[in-house]
Design a protein around this motif. Structure first.
Motif, PDB file in Angstrom:
ATOM      1  N   ARG A   3      42.110  35.432  37.214  1.00 36.12           N
ATOM      2  CA  ARG A   3      41.883  36.517  36.254  1.00 36.12           C
ATOM      3  C   ARG A   3      42.030  36.034  34.819  1.00 36.12           C
ATOM      4  O   ARG A   3      41.279  36.453  33.923  1.00 36.12           O
ATOM      5  CB  ARG A   3      42.875  37.645  36.536  1.00 36.12           C
ATOM      6  CG  ARG A   3      42.838  38.815  35.553  1.00 36.12           C
ATOM      7  CD  ARG A   3      43.825  39.884  35.978  1.00 36.12           C
ATOM      8  NE  ARG A   3      43.820  41.005  35.057  1.00 36.12           N
ATOM      9  CZ  ARG A   3      44.598  41.099  33.981  1.00 36.12           C
ATOM     10  NH1 ARG A   3      45.444  40.100  33.703  1.00 36.12           N
ATOM     11  NH2 ARG A   3      44.537  42.155  33.193  1.00 36.12           N
ATOM     12  N   ASP A  45      29.370  32.622  41.740  1.00 39.60           N
ATOM     13  CA  ASP A  45      30.175  31.635  42.460  1.00 39.60           C
ATOM     14  C   ASP A  45      29.279  30.565  43.081  1.00 39.60           C
ATOM     15  O   ASP A  45      28.051  30.582  42.935  1.00 39.60           O
ATOM     16  CB  ASP A  45      31.061  32.310  43.509  1.00 39.60           C
ATOM     17  CG  ASP A  45      30.265  32.998  44.615  1.00 39.60           C
ATOM     18  OD1 ASP A  45      29.075  32.680  44.813  1.00 39.60           O
ATOM     19  OD2 ASP A  45      30.858  33.860  45.309  1.00 39.60           O
ATOM     20  N   ALA A  76      34.540  43.277  36.519  1.00 40.20           N
ATOM     21  CA  ALA A  76      33.848  44.537  36.798  1.00 40.20           C
ATOM     22  C   ALA A  76      34.326  45.660  35.885  1.00 40.20           C
ATOM     23  O   ALA A  76      33.567  46.591  35.587  1.00 40.20           O
ATOM     24  CB  ALA A  76      34.056  44.925  38.256  1.00 40.20           C
ATOM     25  N   PRO A 134      39.989  37.751  43.877  1.00 37.76           N
ATOM     26  CA  PRO A 134      39.754  39.199  43.752  1.00 37.76           C
ATOM     27  C   PRO A 134      40.182  39.778  42.404  1.00 37.76           C
ATOM     28  O   PRO A 134      39.436  40.581  41.823  1.00 37.76           O
ATOM     29  CB  PRO A 134      40.557  39.782  44.920  1.00 37.76           C
ATOM     30  CG  PRO A 134      40.509  38.705  45.960  1.00 37.76           C
ATOM     31  CD  PRO A 134      40.600  37.412  45.186  1.00 37.76           C
ATOM     32  N   GLN A 154      28.940  38.366  33.770  1.00 40.75           N
ATOM     33  CA  GLN A 154      28.385  38.164  35.105  1.00 40.75           C
ATOM     34  C   GLN A 154      29.081  36.980  35.742  1.00 40.75           C
ATOM     35  O   GLN A 154      29.187  35.915  35.131  1.00 40.75           O
ATOM     36  CB  GLN A 154      26.877  37.906  35.034  1.00 40.75           C
ATOM     37  CG  GLN A 154      26.234  37.650  36.399  1.00 40.75           C
ATOM     38  CD  GLN A 154      24.753  37.327  36.302  1.00 40.75           C
ATOM     39  OE1 GLN A 154      24.187  37.266  35.209  1.00 40.75           O
ATOM     40  NE2 GLN A 154      24.126  37.102  37.438  1.00 40.75           N
ATOM     41  N   LEU A 155      29.556  37.147  36.963  1.00 40.17           N
ATOM     42  CA  LEU A 155      30.217  36.076  37.698  1.00 40.17           C
ATOM     43  C   LEU A 155      29.256  35.507  38.739  1.00 40.17           C
ATOM     44  O   LEU A 155      28.641  36.250  39.498  1.00 40.17           O
ATOM     45  CB  LEU A 155      31.476  36.598  38.397  1.00 40.17           C
ATOM     46  CG  LEU A 155      32.543  37.264  37.524  1.00 40.17           C
ATOM     47  CD1 LEU A 155      33.733  37.670  38.385  1.00 40.17           C
ATOM     48  CD2 LEU A 155      32.987  36.342  36.389  1.00 40.17           C
ATOM     49  N   THR A 214      34.950  29.779  44.013  1.00 41.52           N
ATOM     50  CA  THR A 214      34.873  31.233  44.181  1.00 41.52           C
ATOM     51  C   THR A 214      35.709  31.898  43.085  1.00 41.52           C
ATOM     52  O   THR A 214      36.398  31.222  42.319  1.00 41.52           O
ATOM     53  CB  THR A 214      35.421  31.672  45.554  1.00 41.52           C
ATOM     54  OG1 THR A 214      36.797  31.243  45.662  1.00 41.52           O
ATOM     55  CG2 THR A 214      34.607  31.054  46.692  1.00 41.52           C
ATOM     56  N   PHE A 215      35.644  33.221  43.053  1.00 41.98           N
ATOM     57  CA  PHE A 215      36.462  33.989  42.125  1.00 41.98           C
ATOM     58  C   PHE A 215      37.512  34.768  42.914  1.00 41.98           C
ATOM     59  O   PHE A 215      37.187  35.435  43.902  1.00 41.98           O
ATOM     60  CB  PHE A 215      35.601  34.971  41.322  1.00 41.98           C
ATOM     61  CG  PHE A 215      34.681  34.296  40.349  1.00 41.98           C
ATOM     62  CD1 PHE A 215      35.118  33.941  39.081  1.00 41.98           C
ATOM     63  CD2 PHE A 215      33.368  33.999  40.703  1.00 41.98           C
ATOM     64  CE1 PHE A 215      34.270  33.295  38.188  1.00 41.98           C
ATOM     65  CE2 PHE A 215      32.516  33.367  39.820  1.00 41.98           C
ATOM     66  CZ  PHE A 215      32.970  33.016  38.562  1.00 41.98           C
ATOM     67  N   GLN A 232      37.463  39.104  39.899  1.00 36.68           N
ATOM     68  CA  GLN A 232      36.299  39.954  40.117  1.00 36.68           C
ATOM     69  C   GLN A 232      36.542  41.369  39.602  1.00 36.68           C
ATOM     70  O   GLN A 232      35.668  41.973  38.968  1.00 36.68           O
ATOM     71  CB  GLN A 232      35.952  39.986  41.608  1.00 36.68           C
ATOM     72  CG  GLN A 232      35.590  38.633  42.190  1.00 36.68           C
ATOM     73  CD  GLN A 232      35.301  38.707  43.677  1.00 36.68           C
ATOM     74  OE1 GLN A 232      34.647  39.618  44.155  1.00 36.68           O
ATOM     75  NE2 GLN A 232      35.803  37.738  44.429  1.00 36.68           N
ATOM     76  N   GLU A 233      37.721  41.889  39.871  1.00 36.61           N
ATOM     77  CA  GLU A 233      38.059  43.246  39.431  1.00 36.61           C
ATOM     78  C   GLU A 233      38.102  43.330  37.910  1.00 36.61           C
ATOM     79  O   GLU A 233      37.643  44.317  37.317  1.00 36.61           O
ATOM     80  CB  GLU A 233      39.410  43.655  40.023  1.00 36.61           C
ATOM     81  CG  GLU A 233      39.388  43.786  41.542  1.00 36.61           C
ATOM     82  CD  GLU A 233      40.783  43.826  42.141  1.00 36.61           C
ATOM     83  OE1 GLU A 233      41.779  43.821  41.356  1.00 36.61           O
ATOM     84  OE2 GLU A 233      40.898  43.854  43.382  1.00 36.61           O
TER      85      GLU A 233
END
Length: 199
Positions: free
Chosen positions: A96, A142, A131, A124, A139-140, A121-122, A127-128
């Motif tokens: 994060r 992976d 968003a 969680p 924009q993510l 990867t990202f 990602q939250e």
């Protein structure tokens, strides 16, 4: 008229999971500079304009540009937006805090949007956080998404037709990335000589 890279000729099959995994592994193996060139080619293919690499002569740590690796322009129906791009060549999930730092770079560059790309990867929470951001979205992308986008844009793959069945299939082209590695190495040496001088 520019062809949409996501359209496929009649009779095409979606890329196999084996091809996607192979592309993802290839991207993870690339040097930072070759990965940067690969993403630049992808963005140009997707219609981004003025995709510029920001000079970098080392592999880790922050750049002199606040961690930003590329800048570009993206035309929307109503305006031309400035975009900043950051690459993270890592094995561990992106946290994060990386997303929040990247958001700060958007503010610094006064960019309308950002693209954060990783070969991993990202997490969680990352990602939250992305968003939930408003105003200047991030924009993510992976490693798996990047591999699929490369394949869709026909970077490092080509369409071939089975002469017996007439069926389409995709063939992986490792020589594409070998050429990018050679070009990236030459570019890195050129940048280093410009900064430090060469014998």
């Amino acid at each position: 008229m520019t062809q949409n890279p996501y359209t496929r000729p009649h009779g095409h099959q979606p890329p196999s999971q084996e091809l996607i995994a192979l592309m993802e592994l290839q991207l993870a193996w690339l040097s930072y500079h070759a990965l940067e060139l690969s993403v630049q080619r992808l963005l140009i293919n997707l219609g981004y304009r003025e995709v510029s690499l920001l000079s970098r002569t080392f592999l880790r740590g922050r750049t002199n540009h606040g961690g930003i690796d590329m800048v570009a322009k993206h035309k929307t129906p109503v305006s031309m937006q400035s975009v900043v791009i950051q690459l993270k060549r890592r094995e561990q999930p992106i946290s994060r805090s990386v997303v929040l730092e990247f958001r700060g770079a958007l503010d610094y560059y006064e960019a309308q949007t950002g693209i954060l790309i990783t070969t991993s990867t990202f997490a969680p929470p990352a990602q939250e956080t992305a968003a939930a951001l408003r105003g200047r979205p991030i924009q993510l992308i992976d490693g798996s998404q990047l591999a699929r986008m490369m394949i869709a844009a026909r970077i490092g793959v080509r369409d071939v037709i089975d002469p017996k069945t007439g069926a389409y299939r995709l063939e992986f082209l490792p020589e594409t990335f070998e050429a990018l590695e050679r070009y990236a190495d030459a570019r890195r040496r050129s940048i280093s000589c410009g900064i430090w001088g060469c014998d």
